[in-house]
Scaffold this motif. Structure first.
Motif, short mmCIF file in Angstrom:
data_model
loop_
_atom_site.label_atom_id
_atom_site.label_comp_id
_atom_site.label_asym_id
_atom_site.label_seq_id
_atom_site.Cartn_x
_atom_site.Cartn_y
_atom_site.Cartn_z
N PHE B 88 51.75 44.06 38.97
CA PHE B 88 51.05 43.72 37.72
C PHE B 88 49.67 43.14 38.00
CE2 PHE B 88 50.17 39.88 35.16
CZ PHE B 88 49.93 40.44 33.91
N ARG B 89 49.63 42.22 38.97
CA ARG B 89 48.35 41.60 39.32
C ARG B 89 47.41 42.65 39.90
NH1 ARG B 89 50.99 36.91 43.03
NH2 ARG B 89 51.25 35.25 41.49
N GLY B 90 46.19 42.63 39.43
CA GLY B 90 45.19 43.53 40.00
C GLY B 90 45.14 44.89 39.33
N SER B 91 46.29 45.37 38.80
CA SER B 91 46.25 46.67 38.14
C SER B 91 46.17 46.52 36.62
CB SER B 91 47.47 47.51 38.54
OG SER B 91 48.64 46.92 38.04
N GLN B 92 47.03 45.64 36.05
CA GLN B 92 46.98 45.39 34.61
C GLN B 92 45.92 44.34 34.28
OE1 GLN B 92 49.27 46.76 32.19
NE2 GLN B 92 49.60 48.17 33.89
N VAL B 93 45.99 43.27 35.06
CA VAL B 93 45.08 42.14 34.82
C VAL B 93 44.44 41.78 36.14
CG1 VAL B 93 44.93 39.76 34.06
CG2 VAL B 93 46.65 41.25 33.07
N SER B 94 43.14 41.62 36.17
CA SER B 94 42.54 41.14 37.41
C SER B 94 41.56 40.02 37.09
CB SER B 94 41.85 42.27 38.16
OG SER B 94 40.81 42.77 37.38
N MET B 95 41.08 39.39 38.13
CA MET B 95 40.34 38.15 37.93
C MET B 95 39.10 38.11 38.81
SD MET B 95 42.10 34.48 37.81
CE MET B 95 41.25 32.94 37.74
N ILE B 96 38.03 37.57 38.25
CA ILE B 96 36.88 37.25 39.10
C ILE B 96 36.70 35.74 39.10
CG2 ILE B 96 35.66 39.43 39.02
CD1 ILE B 96 34.07 38.58 36.77
N PHE B 97 36.28 35.25 40.24
CA PHE B 97 36.32 33.81 40.46
C PHE B 97 34.92 33.19 40.39
CE2 PHE B 97 40.17 35.46 42.14
CZ PHE B 97 41.11 34.47 41.94
N GLN B 98 34.94 31.88 40.30
CA GLN B 98 33.70 31.13 40.15
C GLN B 98 32.80 31.27 41.37
OE1 GLN B 98 34.42 27.17 38.89
NE2 GLN B 98 32.35 26.47 39.21
N GLU B 99 33.41 31.18 42.56
CA GLU B 99 32.64 31.21 43.81
C GLU B 99 32.97 32.47 44.58
OE1 GLU B 99 30.53 29.21 45.37
OE2 GLU B 99 30.70 27.20 44.50
N PRO B 100 32.18 33.52 44.41
CA PRO B 100 32.51 34.76 45.14
C PRO B 100 32.48 34.54 46.65
CG PRO B 100 30.33 34.90 44.16
CD PRO B 100 30.96 33.67 43.62
N ALA B 101 31.70 33.56 47.10
CA ALA B 101 31.61 33.30 48.53
C ALA B 101 32.96 32.84 49.08
CB ALA B 101 30.56 32.24 48.81
N LEU B 102 33.74 32.15 48.23
CA LEU B 102 35.02 31.64 48.70
C LEU B 102 36.17 32.58 48.36
CD1 LEU B 102 34.61 27.93 47.57
CD2 LEU B 102 34.14 28.91 49.80
N ALA B 103 35.96 33.41 47.34
CA ALA B 103 37.05 34.25 46.86
C ALA B 103 37.17 35.55 47.63
CB ALA B 103 36.89 34.53 45.37
N LEU B 104 36.14 35.89 48.41
CA LEU B 104 36.22 37.09 49.24
C LEU B 104 36.63 36.66 50.64
CD1 LEU B 104 32.94 38.77 47.99
CD2 LEU B 104 35.24 39.68 47.64
#
Lengths: 317, 331
Positions: B88-104
């Motif tokens: 479900f995660r990533g295909s139905q609902v996905s998320m972008i985070f505040q700090e792309p530097a930390l989320a990648l």
């Protein structure tokens, strides 16, 4: 990557030169005259001067250093004052034994340390974590020569399962891959492995715990990665630091443990070093320290390059 | 609102246990239509991010107690676990985070990180997934996308990283995108580019977006609807136009008054006095009452009623409820 390798190799040169100067000077700074150990007490001034000249000790220090380094580069580290045999032969025979011990200890220590650290980091702040941490701290804190003696008492003296002395039956220095020789290897390598197990486990625990609490782990879950995928990412992130810790530990182990080798009478570089010190065997001492120091420098080089190969962030800086 | 709503929160409550209990979300009820962009507005600690993380079940299960239900396209999120949850995660609902530097992930290339998501959900080969990644990077208008595929996060600027994060989040064409303050960590000039990009992609893909922000200016810029959160619950929702033109909750008015956009130089900003409650106990009265200039006994007597102001505009406030009923009488 290639440019990095070349640059890193060039950095080794000044370090190697510095190391050789320090090796050379350390021995000269140390109090006591090396000649007193081998000359008869009633030797005349002339005899002493002749001996001094024979070993080149009458020349100024920079000249002595230049001669020593010039020969060292060609593999000639001089002759041992005590035995008269070439230092290079003595050192390399001992280093071979130390390498054997160091690699065996690493093969025991690193998988165990990595596994314990990883499990503790994954289950941080649980009973498992506390048990591993307690074990690791004990491993680092217990003096390993004492542990060696205790193991000898248990496994050699009381149980009689394993030999306590030397690198082979009959005190022979020559190693062979047979059961009798391997039995000699067990106690010293296990004893030597205890400290690196503790250090690797503690470092990896902190590392893995930190990585798991980083944002990208949550982001990986958010994009639907399964636990095993997440684990793969965490391991890849932990690898560079874990590798450098293991590399340094291997470096320490390769230097040979004077204490462990003395406890088990293991004919390695540490044992050789302690003998050289007690006998004031100047060329042997210089040669052994130089070879060990260069080993350490090489080890650091290998670790740095390996780290750069797996951590993309290093190449640019 | 005739079809199944895209997201439906029903009396959601989230509590964190630990040394001290925190009642982070207290009976949140909210729904979002297909293809709608909702701006979720509130100050730090109001429960915005917790709401998003609950939706993806990202909160640590051991320390979190959740009551109420969340449905995405009719599926009860709370019933998902293991394999179903990760699908479900990533295909139905996905998320972008505040700090792309930390989320990648710092040690994987951008291309690999997008491709592994696509491979995971679409079950296609690495080569095909890399093509998808390249297509996505082109769509988010990263300059020289072929080169960026092989780049590591640290080799890119903040704005580019956030674009890459958006490309990653949208690579499986989710129905719902959660954006957790995606522009907070960026320079002001880059912020507006990212906002416009998000708005454009949202229209292009027809997905619903919940956009969390503490900046009312940003919320106005991008959202169809705005929901204002305070102390773990909604205080006001409505179309962006209704909420901005005709704010009915004193807290919303305070936020609008404290906004720098359009402020006169030299004039004092009207900040809201006081600070939000600690939420160690669940609220039994209006949480905003201690800071409200219009507080009256009814506000402290119980939880405020949710006043329906028409056109989906609601406000959880005693005053707004009175006002609404008076309007009804006079009409």
């Amino acid at each position: 990557m290639f440019a990095y390798l070349v640059r890193r190799l060039i950095y080794v040169l000044p370090v190697a030169i510095g190391v050789s100067i320090i090796c050379f000077l350390l021995v000269h700074i140390a109090p006591g005259d090396p000649l007193t150990a081998i000359m008869p007490v009633d030797a005349t001034q002339e005899e002493q001067a002749a001996m001094r000249a024979a070993y080149g000790l009458d020349k100024p220090l920079p000249v002595q250093y230049a001669i020593w380094v010039g020969k060292a580069v060609t593999g000639d580290l001089g002759k041992s004052i005590a035995t008269g045999r070439p230092v290079a032969d003595e050192v390399f025979a001992a280093v071979k034994n130390s390498l054997l011990l160091a690699f065996t200890a690493s093969v025991i220590a690193f998988p165990i340390g990595l596994f314990l650290g990883f499990v503790a980091g994954y289950f941080r702040d649980t009973l498992i974590d506390r048990a591993v941490t307690a074990f690791a701290i004990t491993g680092v804190s217990v003096p390993n020569y004492w542990l060696g003696i205790v193991l000898v008492i248990i496994f050699s003296v009381t149980l009689g399962w394993l030999p306590s002395m030397g690198a082979g039956p009959g005190g022979s220095g020559a190693w062979a891959w047979d059961f009798a020789h391997i039995k000699h290897l067990i106690l010293p390598s296990v004893t030597l492995a205890v400290v690196p197990i503790g250090i690797v486990a503690r470092t990896v625990r902190a590392l893995v715990g930190d990585i798991f609490s980083m944002d990208f782990v949550q982001a990986l879950q958010a994009k639907g990665m399964r636990p095993l995928d997440v684990l793969r990412h965490v391991i890849r992130n932990a690898a560079p630091t874990a590798l450098s810790v293991m590399g340094l530990q291997l470096g320490y182990l390769l230097g040979g443990s004077i204490l462990i080798e003395t406890v088990f009478n293991w004919p390695g570089s540490g044992f050789l070093l302690s003998n050289a010190i007690f006998q004031r065997d100047l060329p042997l001492l210089q040669g052994t320290i130089l070879v060990l120091a260069l080993f350490f420098v090489t080890m650091n080089l290998i670790v740095d390059v390996a780290q750069a190969a797996i951590d993309p962030r290093i190449k640019r800086s | 609102m005739s079809a199944t709503p895209l997201v439906d929160f029903d009396h959601l409550k989230v509590r964190f246990k630990g040394d001290r209990t925190v009642h982070a979300i207290n009976g949140l009820t909210l729904s979002l239509g297909q293809g709608e962009m909702l701006g979720l507005l509130g100050e730090s600690g109001s429960g915005k991010s917790v709401t998003l993380k609950t939706l993806l079940r990202l909160l640590p299960p051991k320390r979190t107690e959740i009551e109420g239900s969340i449905r995405v396209n009719g599926t009860d999120i709370m019933s998902l676990s293991g394999r179903k949850l990760s699908a479900f995660r990533g295909s139905q609902v996905s998320m972008i985070f505040q700090e792309p530097a930390l989320a990648l992930d710092p040690v994987y290339t951008i291309g690999d990180q997008i491709a592994e998501t696509v491979m995971r959900h679409k079950g296609i080969s690495k080569t095909a997934a890399m093509d998808v990644a390249l297509d996505m990077l082109t769509r988010v208008r990263i300059p020289s996308p072929e080169r960026r595929l092989k780049a590591y996060p640290h080799e890119m600027s903040g704005g580019m990283r956030q674009r890459a994060m958006i490309a990653l989040a949208l690579s499986c064409r989710p129905k719902l995108l959660l954006a957790d303050e995606p522009t907070t960590a960026l320079d002001a000039t880059v912020q507006i580019q990212i906002l416009l990009l998000l708005r454009e992609l949202q229209k292009e893909f027809g997905m619903g977006v919940i956009f969390v922000t503490h900046d009312i200016g940003v919320a106005v810029e991008v959202s169809d609807r705005i929901a204002v959160m305070y102390a773990g619950n909604l205080v006001e929702t409505g179309t962006t136009r209704d909420v901005i033109k005709n704010p009915r909750h004193p807290y919303t008015r305070g936020l609008l008054a404290a906004n720098l956009h359009g402020a006169v130089k030299g004039a004092r900003l009207d900040a809201i006095p006081g600070s939000p409650p600690a939420l160690e106990t669940p609220p039994t009265a209006c949480s905003f009452a201690p800071r409200c200039a219009h507080v009256r006994p009814a506000c402290l007597a119980g939880l405020p009623p949710v006043a329906d102001l028409g056109n989906g505009h609601t406000a959880a406030c005693v005053l707004a409820a009175e006002h609404a009923s008076q309007e009804l009488k006079s009409a």
